[in-house]
Design a protein around this motif. Structure first.
Motif, short mmCIF file in Angstrom:
data_model
loop_
_atom_site.label_atom_id
_atom_site.label_comp_id
_atom_site.label_asym_id
_atom_site.label_seq_id
_atom_site.Cartn_x
_atom_site.Cartn_y
_atom_site.Cartn_z
N LYS A 33 -5.95 -25.30 0.90
CA LYS A 33 -7.10 -26.19 1.11
C LYS A 33 -6.75 -27.61 0.66
N GLY A 34 -5.66 -28.12 1.19
CA GLY A 34 -5.18 -29.42 0.77
C GLY A 34 -5.74 -30.59 1.56
N MET A 35 -6.59 -30.34 2.57
CA MET A 35 -7.18 -31.40 3.36
C MET A 35 -8.66 -31.12 3.56
N ASP A 36 -9.49 -32.17 3.40
CA ASP A 36 -10.92 -31.99 3.62
C ASP A 36 -11.53 -33.30 4.07
N TYR A 49 -14.41 -40.12 5.69
CA TYR A 49 -13.24 -40.09 4.82
C TYR A 49 -12.51 -38.75 4.91
N MET A 50 -11.22 -38.82 4.67
CA MET A 50 -10.39 -37.63 4.56
C MET A 50 -9.66 -37.66 3.22
N ALA A 51 -9.75 -36.57 2.49
CA ALA A 51 -9.00 -36.41 1.25
C ALA A 51 -7.82 -35.50 1.51
N LEU A 52 -6.64 -35.91 1.05
CA LEU A 52 -5.42 -35.16 1.30
C LEU A 52 -4.66 -34.96 0.00
N CYS A 112 -0.99 -35.67 -6.32
CA CYS A 112 -1.76 -36.88 -6.00
C CYS A 112 -2.81 -36.54 -4.96
N VAL A 113 -3.77 -37.43 -4.82
CA VAL A 113 -4.77 -37.35 -3.76
C VAL A 113 -4.85 -38.71 -3.09
N SER A 114 -4.81 -38.70 -1.77
CA SER A 114 -5.01 -39.92 -1.00
C SER A 114 -6.30 -39.80 -0.20
N VAL A 115 -7.08 -40.87 -0.19
CA VAL A 115 -8.32 -40.92 0.56
C VAL A 115 -8.14 -41.91 1.70
N LEU A 166 -1.77 -28.46 -7.94
CA LEU A 166 -3.03 -28.62 -7.23
C LEU A 166 -3.16 -27.58 -6.12
N ALA A 167 -4.32 -26.91 -6.06
CA ALA A 167 -4.52 -25.83 -5.09
C ALA A 167 -5.51 -26.17 -4.00
N GLY A 168 -6.42 -27.15 -4.22
CA GLY A 168 -7.40 -27.46 -3.19
C GLY A 168 -8.23 -28.67 -3.53
N VAL A 169 -8.80 -29.26 -2.47
CA VAL A 169 -9.73 -30.39 -2.60
C VAL A 169 -10.93 -30.10 -1.72
N GLN A 170 -12.11 -30.55 -2.16
CA GLN A 170 -13.32 -30.35 -1.37
C GLN A 170 -14.35 -31.42 -1.70
N TRP A 171 -14.86 -32.08 -0.66
CA TRP A 171 -15.89 -33.10 -0.84
C TRP A 171 -17.24 -32.45 -1.13
N SER A 172 -18.04 -33.13 -1.91
CA SER A 172 -19.44 -32.72 -2.07
C SER A 172 -20.17 -33.03 -0.76
N PRO A 173 -21.29 -32.35 -0.48
CA PRO A 173 -21.99 -32.58 0.79
C PRO A 173 -22.40 -34.03 1.04
N ASN A 174 -22.68 -34.79 -0.03
CA ASN A 174 -23.06 -36.20 0.18
C ASN A 174 -21.86 -37.13 0.24
#
Length: 447
Positions: free
Chosen positions: A137-140, A147-150, A159-162, A181-189
């Protein structure tokens, strides 16, 4: 409820379009687009090889078909059937492909996660993103598609790039306080980004859009940690499923733990209702050879739910300590569309689904099945949970109760996964190489 005839499919590639008008299915190297209500075939496309991944664009105008072994992606248009697109990654290979939120860019991940290639269908421009990390879950993308978080790995550091999805401009880049790091996830807002570590270290980090660390959460140390993470649709809760068979709920104001849900093998107390599936054979009757041939459901096992008095013992399967990825801990969590309920599954008690009340913060119901639960999903419009166990039955739970429904198909159709229509009026039931649609009663919200 009613059921459609059984249709063929392969690799369980079957999706409703985002607008709900179409049903896309793949059969070997063919893509079949049907009317979602009548199942009439509208378009039939032929790909260059067997399709292993399919995805609709956000506006339902295009369908992406990926053939990873050949490094190919083909895109088909519904508005202009004569138009088509082929993307060939060549010798660099292909391991993943997906749409951007605007439905006009395709992101291809190459072999060994060397880079991500962004292809534009409008301008034919190509962009490259280096250093993507090889995690599940490295992309969201944020829900608004801006926006995309990677997740990235540079110089042995996480690292995380937005990125801004409109022009793929790098907005922020920051290092994370994770070991692996195993995953990234945006909050709904789209205001907070959750980042979590691998199962070897219990750590959840919450970052703002500009890369500031808002909070860090660790429940324990020196043991297997996080197995699943999910946000509530209302943005109020962050649920963290762990290997210690507990779900911890963080609030969106202080990011502190407000409660934890324990999945104990013995359920006691008057508040939780335990629904146990009970199977029975049909009543015997005199048979003739003709009746055996004509009655396809004669020997099918029927089931129903019974409410068990407290205390109730849930069957537990002990994990093998010699094998990787032990079957224990909270692997699956899902909030209802109104965030009122949370459904969870503990891998060591795979035949049970737990339903929690998020207003009262307690256990509301447990569905104990005779077989291991393969998949469950909430109705997108109503507080109604559908689940399947790899048998010929569909199970539904709502606050009003539970029901077990026999899928009236021939040939031993077994439901291995399911997916709701965006209206909540129908369900895709997927078997190994077949599918069936279940139509819900429109005048009833709960079955």
């Amino acid at each position: 409820m009613n059921f459609s005839d059984v249709l063929k499919q392969s690799n369980q590639l079957c999706q409703f379009s985002p607008n709900g008008k179409y049903l896309g299915t793949c059969l070997q190297y063919r893509l079949v687009v049907r009317d979602a209500s009548t199942l009439q075939i509208l378009h039939l496309y032929t790909c260059l090889d067997q399709v292993v991944y399919m995805e609709w664009s956000s506006d339902s105008n295009f369908v992406l078909c990926a053939m990873y072994k050949r490094g190919l992606v083909q895109v088909w248009s519904l508005e202009q059937p004569e138009w088509h697109c082929k993307i060939d990654e060549g010798s660099i290979g292909l391991v993943a492909s997906r749409w951007s939120p605007d439905g006009r860019h395709i992101l291809n991940t190459t072999d060994f996660h060397l880079r991500i290639t962004v292809w534009s269908l409008c301008t034919k421009a190509v962009s490259y993103i280096k250093y993507p990390k090889a995690c599940h879950k490295g992309m969201d993308f944020s829900r608004d598609g801006c926006y995309m978080a990677l997740a990235e790995r540079r110089d042995c550091k996480d690292c995380v790039s937005v990125f801004v999805c409109e022009d793929w401009y790098l907005l922020r880049h920051f290092e994370t306080e994770t070991q692996d790091l195993a995953g990234v996830q945006w909050s709904p807002n789209g205001c907070v980004l959750a980042v979590w570590d691998s199962c070897l270290e219990y750590k959840v980090l919450l970052y703002s859009l500009d890369g500031r660390l808002l909070s860090s959460f660790c429940a324990y140390e020196w043991s297997l940690g996080i197995k699943s993470v999910t946000w509530s649709p209302s943005n109020q809760f962050l649920a963290i499923g762990s290997y210690d068979q507990k779900v911890r709920i963080l609030n969106h104001i202080t990011w502190k733990r407000i409660t934890e849900f324990e999945h104990a093998a013995t359920i006691s107390g008057p508040k939780a209702v335990v629904y146990k599936e009970v199977e029975r054979r049909p009543v015997n009757r005199e048979l003739s050879l003709d009746s055996i041939t004509m009655d396809s459901t004669l020997f099918s096992t029927q089931s129903k739910y019974e409410i068990c008095p407290s205390p109730v013992q849930i069957p537990v399967v002990k994990p093998d300590p010699e094998r990787a990825n032990p079957k224990i801990g909270i692997s699956t969590m899902a909030f209802s569309s109104d965030s009122r309920y949370l459904a969870t599954k503990d891998d060591s008690m795979a035949s049970a689904v737990w339903v929690w009340d998020m207003q009262k913060l307690n256990l509301l119901a447990v569905l104990q099945q005779t077989s291991a639960v393969c998949s469950f999903q909430w109705d997108p419009r109503h507080p109604r949970l559908a689940l399947c166990t790899g048998t010929s039955k569909l199970y539904l739970w709502s606050p009003a109760g539970c029901v077990s429904v026999q899928v009236p198909t021939e040939g031993g159709f077994q439901v291995q996964s399911l997916s709701w229509h965006s209206s909540g009026e129908s369900l895709i039931l997927l078997g190994k190489d077949q599918l069936c649609l279940c139509y819900m009663e429109s005048d009833q919200e709960d079955q």
